[in-house]
Enzyme design. Structure first.
Site, PDB file in Angstrom:
ATOM      1  N   ASP A  14     -16.142   0.718 -11.397  1.00  0.00           N
ATOM      2  CA  ASP A  14     -15.411   0.015 -10.341  1.00  0.00           C
ATOM      3  C   ASP A  14     -14.146  -0.632 -10.922  1.00  0.00           C
ATOM      4  O   ASP A  14     -14.233  -1.328 -11.941  1.00  0.00           O
ATOM      5  CB  ASP A  14     -16.353  -1.059  -9.760  1.00  0.00           C
ATOM      6  CG  ASP A  14     -15.831  -1.713  -8.512  1.00  0.00           C
ATOM      7  OD1 ASP A  14     -15.055  -1.073  -7.775  1.00  0.00           O
ATOM      8  OD2 ASP A  14     -16.217  -2.866  -8.250  1.00  0.00           O
TER       9      ASP A  14
ATOM     10  N   GLY B 192     -14.405  -4.917  -0.803  1.00  0.00           N
ATOM     11  CA  GLY B 192     -14.595  -6.254  -0.220  1.00  0.00           C
ATOM     12  C   GLY B 192     -15.501  -6.225   0.990  1.00  0.00           C
ATOM     13  O   GLY B 192     -15.260  -6.904   1.987  1.00  0.00           O
ATOM     14  N   GLY B 193     -16.592  -5.439   0.926  1.00  0.00           N
ATOM     15  CA  GLY B 193     -17.489  -5.264   2.071  1.00  0.00           C
ATOM     16  C   GLY B 193     -18.255  -6.523   2.466  1.00  0.00           C
ATOM     17  O   GLY B 193     -18.780  -6.595   3.579  1.00  0.00           O
TER      18      GLY B 193
ATOM     19  N   THR C 228     -20.569  -9.095  -3.766  1.00  0.00           N
ATOM     20  CA  THR C 228     -20.883 -10.524  -3.629  1.00  0.00           C
ATOM     21  C   THR C 228     -22.115 -10.775  -2.752  1.00  0.00           C
ATOM     22  O   THR C 228     -22.919 -11.661  -3.047  1.00  0.00           O
ATOM     23  CB  THR C 228     -19.656 -11.261  -3.035  1.00  0.00           C
ATOM     24  OG1 THR C 228     -18.520 -10.946  -3.850  1.00  0.00           O
ATOM     25  CG2 THR C 228     -19.861 -12.762  -3.021  1.00  0.00           C
TER      26      THR C 228
HETATM   27  P1  13P Z   1     -17.337  -7.855  -2.401  1.00  0.00           P
HETATM   28  O1  13P Z   1     -17.775  -8.553  -3.639  1.00  0.00           O
HETATM   29  O2  13P Z   1     -16.420  -8.678  -1.581  1.00  0.00           O
HETATM   30  O3  13P Z   1     -18.501  -7.340  -1.622  1.00  0.00           O
HETATM   31  O4  13P Z   1     -16.458  -6.600  -2.851  1.00  0.00           O
HETATM   32  C1  13P Z   1     -17.046  -5.569  -3.589  1.00  0.00           C
HETATM   33  C2  13P Z   1     -16.042  -4.597  -4.050  1.00  0.00           C
HETATM   34  O5  13P Z   1     -15.084  -4.290  -3.381  1.00  0.00           O
HETATM   35  C3  13P Z   1     -16.251  -3.947  -5.358  1.00  0.00           C
HETATM   36  O6  13P Z   1     -15.144  -3.254  -5.784  1.00  0.00           O
END
Ligand code: 13P
Length: 288
Positions: free
Chosen positions: A84, A208-209, A232
């Site tokens: 990632d 950023g789900g 997160t």
């Molecule tokens: P979140 O931590 O906001 O869920 O985002 C995860 C992400 O986009 C990992 O690249």
């Protein structure tokens, strides 16, 4: 089954659903996500940030753990092990360590440099049968030291990167890593629509789900998003369940301090979050 993310994402794009990328931090995370994907017959992507890779002692450890776990737990659904927000160097290390997929985040470079570096990686992953995610326009907020301003991607730049032959494309559309602030303006669907029109069949990635309202997730999928990253939210679920266990004094009863007991509620909480997301993303049963 450890596979590249190519086929699962092309199917998701064509079938108008999204595959979840859930970031892993340790053995409990990995086990919880793999077991949930298998139970729900969903394809899944295990995300590893450079920081989490380091925490788990290195990409070779992660790769060996994931491959062994797939075998020992009899996981039959397609699983991609994906870097990632990788640097060029991180990508090379994960290729060597046996990951099946990488993300090169060149969004902070001028577009020409992003194109040049992404192009080199396209060639390498093609030879290896791996998948590659590229990024245009940065994701806002911070994740493991990767900080983004959150500007929306330029659709023409997205097309230039997509045309290089990447497997999937992350484009900034007002999304943010971590919790969304009260005054967040929401996703920019105009940007997403414009990118989708220009990039055609390319599976688009929504980072950023965590905390994006359900209606926005569904709309994003209808406009071409085929992979959604969640990190997160699993961390928050794990922390809340662990807090509850400790605050109830359960670690002080009998052998409640045994890590297998202490970490169990958090692990179950991750499973519940992953299940909820897979339902929302529409990936359940898609591995059958
Ligand atoms: P979140 O931590 O906001 O869920 O985002 C995860 C992400 O986009 C990992 O690249």
């Amino acid at each position: 089954m450890l596979v590249s993310a190519k086929e699962m994402l092309q199917k998701a794009k064509a079938g108008k659903y999204a595959v979840g990328q859930f970031n892993i931090n340790n053995l409990e995370w990995t086990k919880a996500i793999l077991l949930t994907a298998e139970e729900l017959k969903s394809p899944v992507i295990l995300g590893v940030s450079e920081g989490a890779g380091k925490y788990m002692t290195g990409y070779k450890t992660v790769s060996a753990m994931v491959k062994a776990m797939i075998e020992e737990l009899n996981i039959t659904v397609p699983v991609a092990l994906h870097l990632d927000h990788g640097s060029y160097d991180g990508c090379m290390k994960c290729i060597e360590a046996g990951f099946s997929s990488i993300m090169f985040d060149g969004s902070h470079y001028p577009i020409d440099e992003n194109i040049a570096k992404t192009k080199e990686l396209v060639k390498i992953v093609e030879e290896k049968g791996m998948s590659l995610e590229a990024e245009v326009g940065s994701i806002g907020g911070e994740e493991d030291g990767v900080v983004g301003k959150g500007e929306c991607a330029d659709p023409n730049e997205c097309k230039m990167i997509a045309d290089l032959g990447v497997t999937m494309l992350a484009a900034g559309i007002g999304n943010i890593h971590g919790k969304y602030p009260e005054n967040w303006e929401g996703l920019s669907f105009e940007t997403l629509e414009a990118i989708s029109k220009l990039t055609g069949d390319m599976p688009l990635v929504l980072h950023g789900g965590t905390g994006i309202p359900e209606d926005m997730i569904k709309k994003a999928i209808s406009l071409g998003v085929a992979k959604i990253n969640v990190n997160t939210e699993c961390q928050l679920s794990f922390a809340a369940a662990t807090r509850e266990y400790v605050e109830a004094g359960k670690d002080l009863q009998g052998k409640g301090f045994d890590p297998r007991k202490l970490l169990a509620p958090g692990t179950e909480a991750i499973k519940a979050t992953v299940k909820e997301k897979m339902e929302l993303f529409g990936s359940i049963g898609k591995a059958e």
